[in-house]
Design an enzyme around this catalytic site. Structure first.
Site, mmCIF file in Angstrom:
data_model
loop_
_atom_site.group_PDB
_atom_site.id
_atom_site.type_symbol
_atom_site.label_atom_id
_atom_site.label_comp_id
_atom_site.label_asym_id
_atom_site.label_seq_id
_atom_site.Cartn_x
_atom_site.Cartn_y
_atom_site.Cartn_z
ATOM 1 C CG ASN A 85 2.149 -4.120 3.102
ATOM 2 O OD1 ASN A 85 2.951 -3.976 3.928
ATOM 3 N ND2 ASN A 85 1.453 -5.289 2.995
ATOM 4 C CE LYS A 88 3.203 -7.860 1.560
ATOM 5 N NZ LYS A 88 2.862 -9.189 0.946
ATOM 6 C CG HIS A 116 -1.910 -7.878 4.514
ATOM 7 N ND1 HIS A 116 -1.404 -9.193 4.131
ATOM 8 C CD2 HIS A 116 -1.600 -7.085 3.291
ATOM 9 C CE1 HIS A 116 -0.743 -9.264 3.197
ATOM 10 N NE2 HIS A 116 -0.999 -7.787 2.387
ATOM 11 C CD GLU A 153 1.687 -10.985 3.595
ATOM 12 O OE1 GLU A 153 2.373 -10.169 4.285
ATOM 13 O OE2 GLU A 153 1.645 -11.188 2.381
ATOM 14 C CD GLU A 172 -3.332 -6.778 -0.664
ATOM 15 O OE1 GLU A 172 -2.630 -6.194 -1.136
ATOM 16 O OE2 GLU A 172 -3.365 -7.137 0.382
ATOM 17 N N GLY A 209 2.294 -12.092 -3.822
ATOM 18 C CA GLY A 209 3.618 -12.545 -3.703
ATOM 19 C C GLY A 209 3.989 -13.455 -4.524
ATOM 20 C CB SER A 226 1.645 -10.343 -8.492
ATOM 21 O OG SER A 226 2.034 -11.225 -7.612
HETATM 22 P P1 PGA Z 1 2.596 -8.313 -3.340
HETATM 23 O O1 PGA Z 1 1.855 -7.829 -2.058
HETATM 24 O O2 PGA Z 1 2.571 -6.889 -4.275
HETATM 25 O O3 PGA Z 1 4.039 -8.804 -3.041
HETATM 26 O O4 PGA Z 1 1.793 -9.261 -4.305
HETATM 27 C C1 PGA Z 1 0.677 -7.319 -2.117
HETATM 28 C C2 PGA Z 1 0.469 -7.130 -0.820
HETATM 29 O O5 PGA Z 1 0.390 -8.128 0.301
HETATM 30 O O6 PGA Z 1 -0.390 -6.094 -0.180
#
Ligand code: PGA
Length: 255
Positions: A9, A11, A94, A96, A166, A172, A213
């Site tokens: 992903n 983003k 997601h 976000e 998640e 992140g 992460s």
């Molecule tokens: P990350 O994000 O691997 O940077 O923690 C995962 C995600 O939001 O899908």
């Protein structure tokens, strides 16, 4: 047997030029890996060029969001048909999108139905906040999200989904969940909820990823857990060693 799936992903990262360079750089290595599905999810603007760059490979493409309506006066939105022209997958719900753009389980449910109606495979994201985690509400929160997201779907439709667990506190932050912790939420809460709503065969058929992460140095642990079928990778999917991450996943998944 569930085939593992590793999805990147991106983003809101990479211009068309950057995406072109990056995909040219990783596609050969990524394509050579066998036994796992590999999906790249760039921003909308790079989907056409990335589709072209991947045309001679088995690497698949996903969008990061879409609207549930077919067409109409929805400024700034992309329809299921538009996504389907380019992609096999679409990430829905997601955290976000939920946190910054007001997405709800009800909206995610409509998007899942629209995606399936257009032959797209949804990657449906669920996960609890740090506060909910600390208050031992994970089961209730994740179970509730899942129930609402799956409302009105039949068992066959559920088996077409990929679910991404998640935990928001792990996204992140560099603070990944443990394999045992994520595996238990996936096994007990996610498969458990699906088993209650449908049946055990459906719960065992659906692919469930872990996300948050994930890096080359922790992917093996997650893949070793029998309930975890891959990962949704954010930050680490923007670097060339994403290929290494996927290779380790394929080698440790036991498929
Ligand atoms: P990350 O994000 O691997 O940077 O923690 C995962 C995600 O939001 O899908």
């Amino acid at each position: 047997m569930r085939k593992p799936i590793l999805a990147g992903n991106w983003k809101m990262h990479m211009t068309i030029a950057e995406a072109t360079d990056f995909v040219r750089n990783i596609r050969r290595g990524l394509n050579d890996i066998r036994g796992v599905d590999r999906v790249l999810c760039p921003p909308f603007t790079s989907l056409p060029i990335v589709k072209e760059l991947l045309s001679a490979t088995q690497i698949e493409l996903g969008a990061q969001n879409m609207h549930w309506e077919e067409k109409g006066a929805y400024t700034g939105e992309i329809s299921p048909q538009m996504v389907q022209e380019l992609c096999q997958y679409v990430i829905l719900g997601h955290s976000e999108r939920r946190a910054y753009f007001g997405e709800t389980d009800e909206g995610v449910n409509r998007k899942i139905k629209a995606a399936l109606a257009h032959g797209l495979k949804p990657i449906v994201c669920v996960g609890e906040t740090e506060e909910q985690h600390d208050a031992d509400q994970t089961e209730q929160v994740v179970g509730g999200q899942l129930r609402d997201c799956l409302a009105g779907l039949n068992a066959h439709e559920v088996t077409q989904l990929v679910i991404a667990y998640e935990p928001i506190w792990a996204i992140g932050t560099g603070k990944a969940a443990t394999s045992a912790g994520a595996g238990s939420v996936i096994g007990l809460t996610i498969r458990g909820t699906i088993s209650t709503l449908y049946d055990e065969a459906t719960a065992q058929a659906v692919r469930v990823q872990y996300g948050g992460s994930v890096k080359p140095d922790n992917i093996a642990e997650f893949m070793a857990h029998p309930d975890i079928d891959g990962a949704l990778v954010g930050g680490a999917s923007l670097k060339p060693d994403f290929v290494e991450l996927v290779r380790i996943a394929a080698e440790t998944s036991g498929v």
